[in-house]
Design a protein around this motif. Structure first.
Motif, PDB file in Angstrom:
ATOM      1  N   THR A 134       3.265 -42.143 -15.614  1.00 10.05           N
ATOM      2  CA  THR A 134       3.189 -43.556 -15.978  1.00 10.05           C
ATOM      3  C   THR A 134       3.592 -44.441 -14.812  1.00 10.05           C
ATOM      4  OG1 THR A 134       3.756 -42.946 -18.248  1.00 10.05           O
ATOM      5  CG2 THR A 134       3.905 -45.273 -17.681  1.00 10.05           C
ATOM      6  N   ALA A 135       4.596 -44.017 -14.052  1.00  2.75           N
ATOM      7  CA  ALA A 135       5.031 -44.795 -12.894  1.00  2.75           C
ATOM      8  C   ALA A 135       3.897 -44.980 -11.896  1.00  2.75           C
ATOM      9  CB  ALA A 135       6.227 -44.120 -12.226  1.00  2.75           C
ATOM     10  N   ARG A 136       3.130 -43.930 -11.657  1.00  4.00           N
ATOM     11  CA  ARG A 136       2.002 -44.029 -10.725  1.00  4.00           C
ATOM     12  C   ARG A 136       0.932 -44.968 -11.261  1.00  4.00           C
ATOM     13  NH1 ARG A 136       2.373 -38.288 -10.410  1.00  4.00           N
ATOM     14  NH2 ARG A 136       0.480 -38.161 -11.672  1.00  4.00           N
ATOM     15  N   GLN A 137       0.655 -44.885 -12.555  1.00  5.70           N
ATOM     16  CA  GLN A 137      -0.429 -45.665 -13.139  1.00  5.70           C
ATOM     17  C   GLN A 137      -0.097 -47.141 -13.270  1.00  5.70           C
ATOM     18  OE1 GLN A 137      -0.787 -43.206 -16.732  1.00  5.70           O
ATOM     19  NE2 GLN A 137      -2.892 -42.726 -16.110  1.00  5.70           N
ATOM     20  N   VAL A 138       1.170 -47.434 -13.586  1.00  5.70           N
ATOM     21  CA  VAL A 138       1.540 -48.809 -13.925  1.00  5.70           C
ATOM     22  C   VAL A 138       2.115 -49.563 -12.747  1.00  5.70           C
ATOM     23  CG1 VAL A 138       3.056 -50.214 -15.379  1.00  5.70           C
ATOM     24  CG2 VAL A 138       1.926 -48.203 -16.321  1.00  5.70           C
ATOM     25  N   ALA A 139       2.975 -48.926 -11.995  1.00  9.42           N
ATOM     26  CA  ALA A 139       3.759 -49.678 -11.014  1.00  9.42           C
ATOM     27  C   ALA A 139       3.678 -49.112  -9.606  1.00  9.42           C
ATOM     28  CB  ALA A 139       5.223 -49.720 -11.467  1.00  9.42           C
ATOM     29  N   GLY A 140       2.749 -48.216  -9.358  1.00  4.27           N
ATOM     30  CA  GLY A 140       2.619 -47.690  -8.014  1.00  4.27           C
ATOM     31  C   GLY A 140       3.803 -46.861  -7.571  1.00  4.27           C
ATOM     32  N   GLY A 141       4.585 -46.355  -8.521  1.00  3.02           N
ATOM     33  CA  GLY A 141       5.745 -45.544  -8.160  1.00  3.02           C
ATOM     34  C   GLY A 141       5.307 -44.244  -7.505  1.00  3.02           C
ATOM     35  N   THR A 142       5.787 -43.988  -6.340  1.00  2.00           N
ATOM     36  CA  THR A 142       5.369 -42.792  -5.610  1.00  2.00           C
ATOM     37  C   THR A 142       6.533 -41.858  -5.301  1.00  2.00           C
ATOM     38  OG1 THR A 142       5.617 -43.975  -3.500  1.00  2.00           O
ATOM     39  CG2 THR A 142       3.443 -43.999  -4.537  1.00  2.00           C
ATOM     40  N   GLY A 143       7.753 -42.238  -5.625  1.00  2.00           N
ATOM     41  CA  GLY A 143       8.895 -41.393  -5.327  1.00  2.00           C
ATOM     42  C   GLY A 143       8.978 -40.204  -6.258  1.00  2.00           C
ATOM     43  N   ALA A 144       9.832 -39.275  -5.887  1.00  2.00           N
ATOM     44  CA  ALA A 144      10.064 -38.104  -6.727  1.00  2.00           C
ATOM     45  C   ALA A 144      11.007 -38.474  -7.870  1.00  2.00           C
ATOM     46  CB  ALA A 144      10.671 -36.984  -5.892  1.00  2.00           C
ATOM     47  N   PRO A 145      10.936 -37.764  -8.982  1.00  2.00           N
ATOM     48  CA  PRO A 145      11.884 -38.017 -10.073  1.00  2.00           C
ATOM     49  C   PRO A 145      13.327 -37.855  -9.598  1.00  2.00           C
ATOM     50  CG  PRO A 145      10.072 -36.649 -10.838  1.00  2.00           C
ATOM     51  CD  PRO A 145       9.929 -36.758  -9.350  1.00  2.00           C
ATOM     52  N   ASP A 146      14.212 -38.694 -10.129  1.00  2.00           N
ATOM     53  CA  ASP A 146      15.619 -38.675  -9.718  1.00  2.00           C
ATOM     54  C   ASP A 146      16.440 -37.808 -10.662  1.00  2.00           C
ATOM     55  OD1 ASP A 146      15.869 -40.141 -12.033  1.00  2.00           O
ATOM     56  OD2 ASP A 146      16.537 -41.982 -11.050  1.00  2.00           O
ATOM     57  N   GLU A 147      17.763 -38.020 -10.640  1.00  2.00           N
ATOM     58  CA  GLU A 147      18.674 -37.217 -11.470  1.00  2.00           C
ATOM     59  C   GLU A 147      18.363 -37.340 -12.953  1.00  2.00           C
ATOM     60  OE1 GLU A 147      19.506 -39.739  -9.506  1.00  2.00           O
ATOM     61  OE2 GLU A 147      21.249 -39.330  -8.257  1.00  2.00           O
ATOM     62  N   TRP A 148      17.748 -38.448 -13.347  1.00  2.00           N
ATOM     63  CA  TRP A 148      17.434 -38.667 -14.752  1.00  2.00           C
ATOM     64  C   TRP A 148      16.056 -38.136 -15.119  1.00  2.00           C
ATOM     65  CZ3 TRP A 148      19.335 -44.374 -15.821  1.00  2.00           C
ATOM     66  CH2 TRP A 148      20.705 -44.450 -15.526  1.00  2.00           C
ATOM     67  N   GLY A 149      15.358 -37.533 -14.145  1.00  2.00           N
ATOM     68  CA  GLY A 149      14.047 -36.957 -14.408  1.00  2.00           C
ATOM     69  C   GLY A 149      12.918 -37.958 -14.432  1.00  2.00           C
ATOM     70  N   LYS A 150      13.156 -39.159 -13.917  1.00  2.00           N
ATOM     71  CA  LYS A 150      12.134 -40.197 -13.918  1.00  2.00           C
ATOM     72  C   LYS A 150      12.029 -40.828 -12.530  1.00  2.00           C
ATOM     73  CE  LYS A 150      12.592 -41.384 -18.829  1.00  2.00           C
ATOM     74  NZ  LYS A 150      12.799 -42.484 -19.800  1.00  2.00           N
ATOM     75  N   VAL A 151      10.963 -41.631 -12.343  1.00  2.00           N
ATOM     76  CA  VAL A 151      10.723 -42.317 -11.084  1.00  2.00           C
ATOM     77  C   VAL A 151      11.188 -43.765 -11.207  1.00  2.00           C
ATOM     78  CG1 VAL A 151       8.959 -43.124  -9.457  1.00  2.00           C
ATOM     79  CG2 VAL A 151       8.788 -40.843 -10.483  1.00  2.00           C
ATOM     80  N   ARG A 152      11.969 -44.190 -10.256  1.00  2.00           N
ATOM     81  CA  ARG A 152      12.483 -45.555 -10.269  1.00  2.00           C
ATOM     82  C   ARG A 152      11.406 -46.548  -9.864  1.00  2.00           C
ATOM     83  NH1 ARG A 152      17.379 -47.783  -6.521  1.00  2.00           N
ATOM     84  NH2 ARG A 152      16.402 -49.784  -6.174  1.00  2.00           N
ATOM     85  N   ILE A 153      11.317 -47.673 -10.612  1.00  2.00           N
ATOM     86  CA  ILE A 153      10.325 -48.707 -10.374  1.00  2.00           C
ATOM     87  C   ILE A 153      10.959 -49.817  -9.536  1.00  2.00           C
ATOM     88  CG2 ILE A 153       8.733 -50.339 -11.435  1.00  2.00           C
ATOM     89  CD1 ILE A 153       8.186 -47.327 -11.962  1.00  2.00           C
ATOM     90  N   PRO A 154      10.350 -50.188  -8.408  1.00  2.00           N
ATOM     91  CA  PRO A 154      10.937 -51.248  -7.580  1.00  2.00           C
ATOM     92  C   PRO A 154      10.865 -52.598  -8.278  1.00  2.00           C
ATOM     93  CG  PRO A 154       8.761 -50.651  -6.769  1.00  2.00           C
ATOM     94  CD  PRO A 154       9.099 -49.650  -7.840  1.00  2.00           C
ATOM     95  N   GLY A 155      11.814 -53.438  -7.957  1.00  2.00           N
ATOM     96  CA  GLY A 155      11.832 -54.783  -8.525  1.00  2.00           C
ATOM     97  C   GLY A 155      13.229 -55.361  -8.515  1.00  2.00           C
ATOM     98  N   ALA A 156      13.310 -56.661  -8.731  1.00  2.00           N
ATOM     99  CA  ALA A 156      14.598 -57.345  -8.745  1.00  2.00           C
ATOM    100  C   ALA A 156      15.339 -57.076 -10.047  1.00  2.00           C
ATOM    101  CB  ALA A 156      14.394 -58.847  -8.568  1.00  2.00           C
ATOM    102  N   LEU A 157      16.664 -57.109  -9.971  1.00  2.00           N
ATOM    103  CA  LEU A 157      17.521 -56.960 -11.145  1.00  2.00           C
ATOM    104  C   LEU A 157      18.211 -58.282 -11.442  1.00  2.00           C
ATOM    105  CD1 LEU A 157      19.372 -53.580 -10.418  1.00  2.00           C
ATOM    106  CD2 LEU A 157      17.360 -53.937 -11.854  1.00  2.00           C
TER     107      LEU A 157
END
Length: 329
Positions: free
Chosen positions: A205-228
């Protein structure tokens, strides 16, 4: 205010979550490191770890049982009241004793306790319970910040609220929270406290929606870039998501107060854990919130290619003060 998403990996010491600082004696992977030298600006809590020899870790012998919930992965969570504070026992990560001062958490950790799972339980159960004890209502939702305030997306797990939040980040919003949205009723409306934790999606989903290209982290998911988002902000609207046909128009319908309150109650993050004795108080909080902020049913086409239509429609509904600025990179 908004700030860049932290790259912190959860070093022992200090993390900033839900508008406060948690000073821990262990690593909490995936949580953002807190700023140094600004303790006077934030609520401080401490987390101390006590190793125990057996697993699972149940409640203390003097504890009076409260509510209980079970997650789809087989993990169980139970609440009890004991002389030295409320206890939350989680079958895979141990017992968390929340002392009456509201600032001290003692974690009774079983052997081989996974640090990433502990971090998730801290932000998904333990801190939401403390925030509830202080008068907040924690909703299982995702939320983003617009120029007019926060819009929150409520839906059952796996039905697209995080995906929609990621699309809003791509449209220029700042992330307020994913999974736990903290609502507080105030004299001037409902305030939302940001979680301060970056948005993560499953890799595909990260690749399809937000261009996420990183590897999954400790939580098993890919972090989405953006402001907090970093500061409390007013709640502009809550959207209760439902799936629509891929070619359906994006449409919303306002909920009357009673139906709005029931949606907030049903989607409470720890509603079951609070138990039957807290049901009346929980409903009263949700009714007050529903009186103070609009709640809509929002039909979302089940097609990732239509997410741009959804964010554009949200911009139209919040015309002139909606989704701000260019995409954040």
């Amino acid at each position: 205010m908004t700030g860049p998403a932290s790259d912190a990996r959860g070093a022992p010491g200090r993390v900033r979550v839900f508008g406060g600082i948690l000073v821990a004696d262990r690593a909490l992977p995936g949580l953002p490191i807190a700023p140094q030298g600004r303790d006077g600006q934030f609520r401080l809590r401490t987390l101390s770890t006590t190793a125990v020899a057996t697993s699972p870790v149940g409640h203390s012998s003097a504890a009076v049982p409260g509510g209980r919930l079970a997650w789809p992965n087989g993990v169980t969570v139970s609440l009890a009241s004991a002389p030295d504070g409320d206890e939350i026992a989680i079958s895979d990560t141990g017992r968390f004793t929340l002392q009456p001062d509201g600032e001290t958490i003692i974690h009774h950790a079983p052997p081989g306790c996974d640090a990433a799972a502990v971090a998730l339980d801290i932000i998904g159960v333990v801190l939401p319970f403390l925030l509830h004890r202080e008068g907040a209502w924690c909703v299982h939702a995702s939320a983003v910040l617009t120029a007019s305030g926060v819009i929150a997306f409520v839906a059952p797990r796996g039905t697209g609220k995080s995906t929609l939040a990621a699309a809003c980040l791509q449209a220029g919003c700042a992330l307020v929270a994913d999974d736990v949205v903290v609502l507080r009723n105030a004299a001037d409306g409902v305030h939302v406290t940001p979680a301060g934790v970056p948005l993560r999606l499953h890799e595909r989903t990260a690749r399809q929606v937000a261009g996420g290209t990183g590897a999954p982290d400790e939580w098993g998911k890919v972090r989405i870039p953006g402001a907090l988002a970093t500061d409390d902000a007013p709640l502009a609207a809550v959207y209760v998501l439902s799936a629509a046909a891929p070619d359906a128009a994006v449409a919303r319908v306002p909920r009357p107060t009673r139906a709005a309150a029931l949606a907030l109650l049903a989607n409470g993050k720890i509603t079951e854990l609070l138990g039957a004795t807290a049901a009346g108080e929980a409903l009263s909080r949700c009714v007050a919130l529903a009186h103070a902020a609009p709640v809509f049913d929002l039909a979302v086409p089940r097609d990732l290619a239509r997410l741009g239509d959804v964010t554009a429609t949200l911009r139209h509904w919040h015309a002139g003060h909606g989704l701000p600025g260019p995409p954040v990179t």
